[in-house]
Design a protein around this motif. Sequence first.
Motif, mmCIF file in Angstrom:
data_model
loop_
_atom_site.group_PDB
_atom_site.id
_atom_site.type_symbol
_atom_site.label_atom_id
_atom_site.label_comp_id
_atom_site.label_asym_id
_atom_site.label_seq_id
_atom_site.Cartn_x
_atom_site.Cartn_y
_atom_site.Cartn_z
ATOM 1 N N ARG A 3 1.096 9.474 -13.515
ATOM 2 C CA ARG A 3 0.761 9.524 -14.929
ATOM 3 C C ARG A 3 1.007 8.149 -15.541
ATOM 4 N NH1 ARG A 3 -0.533 14.402 -16.309
ATOM 5 N NH2 ARG A 3 0.230 16.162 -15.063
ATOM 6 N N PRO A 4 0.222 7.774 -16.549
ATOM 7 C CA PRO A 4 0.391 6.452 -17.148
ATOM 8 C C PRO A 4 1.736 6.307 -17.811
ATOM 9 C CG PRO A 4 -1.058 7.821 -18.483
ATOM 10 C CD PRO A 4 -0.825 8.563 -17.205
ATOM 11 N N ALA A 5 2.219 5.086 -17.870
ATOM 12 C CA ALA A 5 3.501 4.820 -18.534
ATOM 13 C C ALA A 5 3.403 5.214 -19.998
ATOM 14 C CB ALA A 5 3.867 3.346 -18.401
ATOM 15 N N PHE A 6 4.506 5.628 -20.531
ATOM 16 C CA PHE A 6 4.587 6.117 -21.898
ATOM 17 C C PHE A 6 4.437 4.956 -22.899
ATOM 18 C CE2 PHE A 6 8.218 5.456 -24.629
ATOM 19 C CZ PHE A 6 7.950 6.299 -25.676
ATOM 20 N N SER A 7 3.850 5.239 -24.055
ATOM 21 C CA SER A 7 3.646 4.195 -25.061
ATOM 22 C C SER A 7 4.735 4.263 -26.122
ATOM 23 C CB SER A 7 2.257 4.352 -25.689
ATOM 24 O OG SER A 7 2.075 5.661 -26.201
ATOM 25 N N LEU A 8 4.541 5.053 -27.171
ATOM 26 C CA LEU A 8 5.518 5.137 -28.245
ATOM 27 C C LEU A 8 6.053 6.559 -28.368
ATOM 28 C CD1 LEU A 8 3.764 3.000 -30.987
ATOM 29 C CD2 LEU A 8 5.737 2.354 -29.610
ATOM 30 N N PRO A 9 7.295 6.712 -28.842
ATOM 31 C CA PRO A 9 7.866 8.059 -28.945
ATOM 32 C C PRO A 9 7.056 8.922 -29.907
ATOM 33 C CG PRO A 9 9.544 6.373 -29.291
ATOM 34 C CD PRO A 9 8.226 5.691 -29.297
ATOM 35 N N ARG A 10 6.722 10.124 -29.485
ATOM 36 C CA ARG A 10 6.088 11.097 -30.366
ATOM 37 C C ARG A 10 6.730 12.443 -30.105
ATOM 38 N NH1 ARG A 10 -0.216 11.233 -30.629
ATOM 39 N NH2 ARG A 10 0.411 12.840 -32.107
ATOM 40 N N SER A 11 7.403 12.968 -31.103
ATOM 41 C CA SER A 11 8.197 14.175 -30.897
ATOM 42 C C SER A 11 7.345 15.435 -30.893
ATOM 43 C CB SER A 11 9.275 14.279 -31.981
ATOM 44 O OG SER A 11 8.682 14.402 -33.252
ATOM 45 N N SER A 12 6.012 15.326 -30.931
ATOM 46 C CA SER A 12 5.163 16.515 -30.908
ATOM 47 C C SER A 12 4.272 16.566 -29.675
ATOM 48 C CB SER A 12 4.281 16.537 -32.169
ATOM 49 O OG SER A 12 3.471 15.382 -32.224
ATOM 50 N N ARG A 13 4.439 15.645 -28.752
ATOM 51 C CA ARG A 13 3.562 15.571 -27.586
ATOM 52 C C ARG A 13 4.264 16.143 -26.362
ATOM 53 N NH1 ARG A 13 1.604 9.752 -26.355
ATOM 54 N NH2 ARG A 13 0.293 10.206 -28.165
ATOM 55 N N TRP A 14 3.681 17.201 -25.782
ATOM 56 C CA TRP A 14 4.225 17.786 -24.565
ATOM 57 C C TRP A 14 3.866 16.927 -23.365
ATOM 58 C CZ3 TRP A 14 7.730 21.513 -24.614
ATOM 59 C CH2 TRP A 14 7.820 22.356 -25.723
ATOM 60 N N VAL A 15 4.858 16.619 -22.545
ATOM 61 C CA VAL A 15 4.673 15.823 -21.337
ATOM 62 C C VAL A 15 4.872 16.726 -20.125
ATOM 63 C CG1 VAL A 15 5.502 13.846 -20.008
ATOM 64 C CG2 VAL A 15 5.480 13.746 -22.513
ATOM 65 N N PRO A 16 3.854 16.907 -19.264
ATOM 66 C CA PRO A 16 3.995 17.788 -18.105
ATOM 67 C C PRO A 16 4.628 17.080 -16.914
ATOM 68 C CG PRO A 16 1.759 16.976 -18.228
ATOM 69 C CD PRO A 16 2.475 16.402 -19.427
ATOM 70 N N GLY A 17 4.957 17.859 -15.894
ATOM 71 C CA GLY A 17 5.370 17.290 -14.613
ATOM 72 C C GLY A 17 6.836 16.971 -14.459
ATOM 73 N N ASN A 18 7.717 17.686 -15.201
ATOM 74 C CA ASN A 18 9.142 17.353 -15.187
ATOM 75 C C ASN A 18 9.970 18.422 -14.495
ATOM 76 O OD1 ASN A 18 8.993 14.951 -17.167
ATOM 77 N ND2 ASN A 18 7.955 16.614 -18.264
ATOM 78 N N GLN A 19 11.174 18.021 -14.107
ATOM 79 C CA GLN A 19 12.135 18.927 -13.491
ATOM 80 C C GLN A 19 13.454 18.822 -14.245
ATOM 81 O OE1 GLN A 19 14.380 17.819 -9.868
ATOM 82 N NE2 GLN A 19 13.381 19.577 -8.900
#
Length: 412
Positions: A3-19
Motif C-alpha cells: 500500500r502507498p505510504a501515508f500522506s497526512l493524518p485523517r481521523s476519518s479514513r479507514w486503513v485496511p490490512g492491519n493486525q
Amino acid sequence: MKRPAFSLPRSSRWVPGNQFELLENGEDFFPRVFNAITKARREVMLETFILFDDKIGQELHAALLAAAQRGVEVHVLVDGFGSPDLPDTFVGSLVDAGVRFRIFDPGRRFLGQRLNMLRRMHRKIVVVDGELGFIGGINYSADHVADFGPEAKQDYAVQVRGPIVAQMQHFTREAVLHRNERKRHPAASAPSQSDAGTAHAIFVTRDNHDHQSDIERHYRVALRSARHRVVIANAYFFPGYRFIREMRRAAKRGVDVRLILQGQPDMPIVKTAAGLLYDHLLRAGVRIYEYCDRPLHGKVALVDDDWSTVGSSNLDPLSLSLNLEANVIIRDRAFNDHLYGRLSHLMENSCKQIEAVAPGRWNGLRLLRSYAVFHLMRWFPAWAGWLPKHQPTITLANPGTAAAEPTGSATA
C-alpha cells in the motif's frame, strides 16, 4: 499486497490490512516493548506521559541506551507534569549516548507545587522502525505490574502491525521533531507498508486546535449505530451531555450497554464524580460495574461485533477537552471478540454491579443533584475552553547534562 505510504493524518479514513494484539497490564506490555526496542535497526520513537526512575523505568532506560549505542536513531518525549523528577544521571546518560530526549512543557514550580497541570501530553505511543507500533494507556512505572501490590493498575494497550503504523510514525515525528530535524533525518521506514492482517483501523488524536473532539466523535458515532452490545471500560469517567445522551438512547432502544468504572480508585474524587451520573444512566437501562480488585486505568471500549478502541483518552474533561491524546479505532471481529472476553471476565469475577435506587417518594436533594449534574455535563466543554491557554514548548536535553533548552513550540 503493498500500500502507498501515508500522506497526512485523517481521523476519518479507514486503513485496511492491519493486525492488533491486545496487551493486558505491564506483564504483557513491557516485555513486548523492551524486546522491540532491543531489536530495533533504524529508529525508535517513544512518547509517554509518565516515566519514572523505578525498576520499569530502568529497564526502558537500558533498552533505549543499548539501541542508541548501536546506532539506532532514538527519540523520546515525556510530559513535564507526568514525569517531573527524573534524575540528571538518568536523562544525561541517554543524551550522552545520542538519544534525543525531549520534555513537553516542563513548567516551573511555585512554593514546591507544580502549576503546569493543564493541557498535558497524555499520549502513550511507541513506533519501532516504522513497522511495529504500540499504543494504549500504560505508562512506564512499576505500578503497572501486579507485584506492586494493591495499588497496581489494571490497564490495556495494543501491539500494532500493518499500514496504520506509518500514520503513527508520521504523527510522532511531526509532533516531536523540529522542522529542520525532519529534513535532516527523514523517516526510517520503507516507502510502503505490507498488509499484516485483516483489521481496518483509524489512528485518531485529540489536540486543542484542529482535532479538539475527534476521539469523542468516534465514540458517539459508534454509540449511535450500536445494535446489540456496548462495553466501555474507562478509568476516569465524566463525559459531556451529548456522550451521556447517546449512551442512554442506545440502552433505551434495547442495546446491552455496560460501563466498567473504578471501584477502588487511585483518586477518591474519580468515584465521586462518576457516581453523580449513576442514577441518570441506570434509569435509562445502562448497567454499571465497579472494578474492585485494584485501580482501573484502562481506556478501552467495544460496540457490537467488530468495533473497538484502545488508547490514552479517558472520558473526562481533561482528556476530552484539554489533554493531547491518541487512540486507535479497530474494525475486526476477532479482536472485538477477544476484548469482550477479557472485559466479561472482569465483570464476572472482579466487579460489583451497581443497582438502581428503588422508586420512592419525591426526593428534593436527589432532584437538585440531577439537575446540577445535567447542566454541568451540558456546558463543561465550553467552560474548558475558557481555562488558561499557552503555547507549550518542547525542550531538548543537552549532551553532558540533563538540562534542557527549548527547541520550538508544541501543537497543543
